[in-house]
Design a protein around this motif. Sequence first.
Motif: not given
Length: 456
Positions: A324-331, A348-357, A432-438, A127-131
Motif C-alpha cells: 500500500c505504501t510503495g506499490g502504486k502506479t507512481e511508485d 539482485v532479484p527485484t520483485f515487483l508487486v502492483p497494489a491493484t489490478q 529490511i531497509y525501508l526506502a523510496s522507490p527511487y 485495500c488502501h489503494v483500492a479504496l
Amino acid sequence: MIVACFDVFQVRTAMTMTEKILARASEKAQLTPGDNVWVNVDILMTHDVCGPGSIGIFKREFGEDAKVWDREKLVIIPDHYIFTSDERANRNVDILRDFCHEQNIKYFYDIKDLSNFKVNPDYKGVCHVALAQEGHCRPGEVLLGTDSHTCTAGAFGQFATGIGNTDAGFVLGTGKLLLKVPPTLRFVMDGEMPDYLLSKDLILQIIGEITVAGATYKSMEFVGTTVESLTMEERMTLCNMVVEAGGKNGVVPADSTTFKYLEGKTSLPYEPVYSDDQARFLAEYRFDVSKLEPVVAKPHSPDNRALARECKDVKIDRVYIGSCTGGKTEDFMAAAKVFLASGKQVKVPTFLVPATQKVWMDLYSLPVPGSGGKTCSQIFEEVGCDTPASPSCGACLGGPKDTYARMNEPKVCVSTTNRNFPGRMGHKEGQIYLASPYTAAASALTGYVTDPREFL
C-alpha cells in the motif's frame, strides 16, 4: 461597576480538521482533544485477515440472523493472503464471500480464480489503494478499517484510522463507534521537492525525527507548499505511515488536486473541512524540504533513520517494490525512471508487486515519460527484474510460506513497504531497509543500499 456579561455557549473555540470531522460525525458543535464521543461511521472496510473475526463477533453479539447497519457503507476487500494454497487463508476468503452473499453487500471485491487474477473482474488488490481508486475516500468523512494502514485515506482530508475486530463487529451492527478525540501535531513542509526525493523520504524523515512513539494517539496534519505540490498517490504515502509513528490518523487538507482525483470516482456529495486559523496544535514541526536527502529506515524499526549514502557499504540480497505504501502506479513509474536513467541491469532479484489490478494494467499500458514510449513493464524486463506479480499485499506481511517473494531465508532486502520489524516479511532474521522507490531501484542496480542521486 459594570460587569460585562456574555453567553459562554456562544463562544466557539477554533478547531483542527480532525476535531471538526469528528464533531460533525458525532453531531456536536464543539470538541476538544480528550473528549469521548459516539461517531457515525461513513465507511467500514475489512479484509480477509480480520474480516472473519469481525464477522464472528458481530454474529455472536447481534445474533446469527442480524443484518449489518448499512449494506452500502461496508467495503470488503480480500487482499492479504490471496495467491496461496494455504487452506486457512483460502477459507478466510470463503467466509467473506458467504457473509457478503447473505448480507447482500454492495461493495465486495471477490476473487474466485487464483490461477489468473485477470479473469476476476471484481478483484482489486490492496485495500488502501483500492479504496481510493474505487471512490470510497471522501473529504470530511469518517472511514474505519480493520487494518492499521487505513490511515492512508487521510490523504483525502477525511478521518481514517485502523480499528480492531471487536470494534469492527460493533460497527457492523450499529454504524457507530466510541472514539476519543486526538490532539493534533502539525507538520509544515515548505520548499521545492528535489527531483531525487519522494514522499517516502519525507515520512521516514519525520518518523526518524519524532520516533515510533512520537505521535501516539495523535493526529498528524500535513500542510505547506511541498504538501500542496504532491499528487494524491504521494499524499497517500505520507498518510500511510503515520501509524508507524504511533499516530491515530494522518490528514492532508483537501484541495483542487483532491477534487480532480475524485472526479468520476464518486457520485456521493462530500463537504471538506479545514483547520481554523486559531486552532490549537499540540506541537508544530517545520521542514525545509529542499534541504533533505534520500533516507532509509535500517532494521529493525521505521524510526532507525539513516541517509541512504551513509549505508552504501550495506550489501543486499534482494529488492521488493510493492505494498500500500510503495506499490502504486507512481511508485513503479519512479522506479522505472531510475532504471531508464542508469542503462544498467539489476544486480539482485527485484520483485515487483502492483497494489491493484488497475496498477498492474498501468504497468503494461502507460508510457514512462522520456522513455520514447516504453511502458514500465518493458523497462523492468529490459533491466532484468522479475515479471510483475499478481496484485495483492504479497510478502509485505510475510504470509504463508508459498507467498510470492516472501523471505524464507535470512536475507537483506531493500523494500518500499512500511515496516521492518523482525519477521515482518517472513524470516525473523531477515533484515529490511525501508526506502523510496527511487532508492529501491538504485539499490537493485548496485547490489548495495544506494542513494538514487547516483543515477538521477
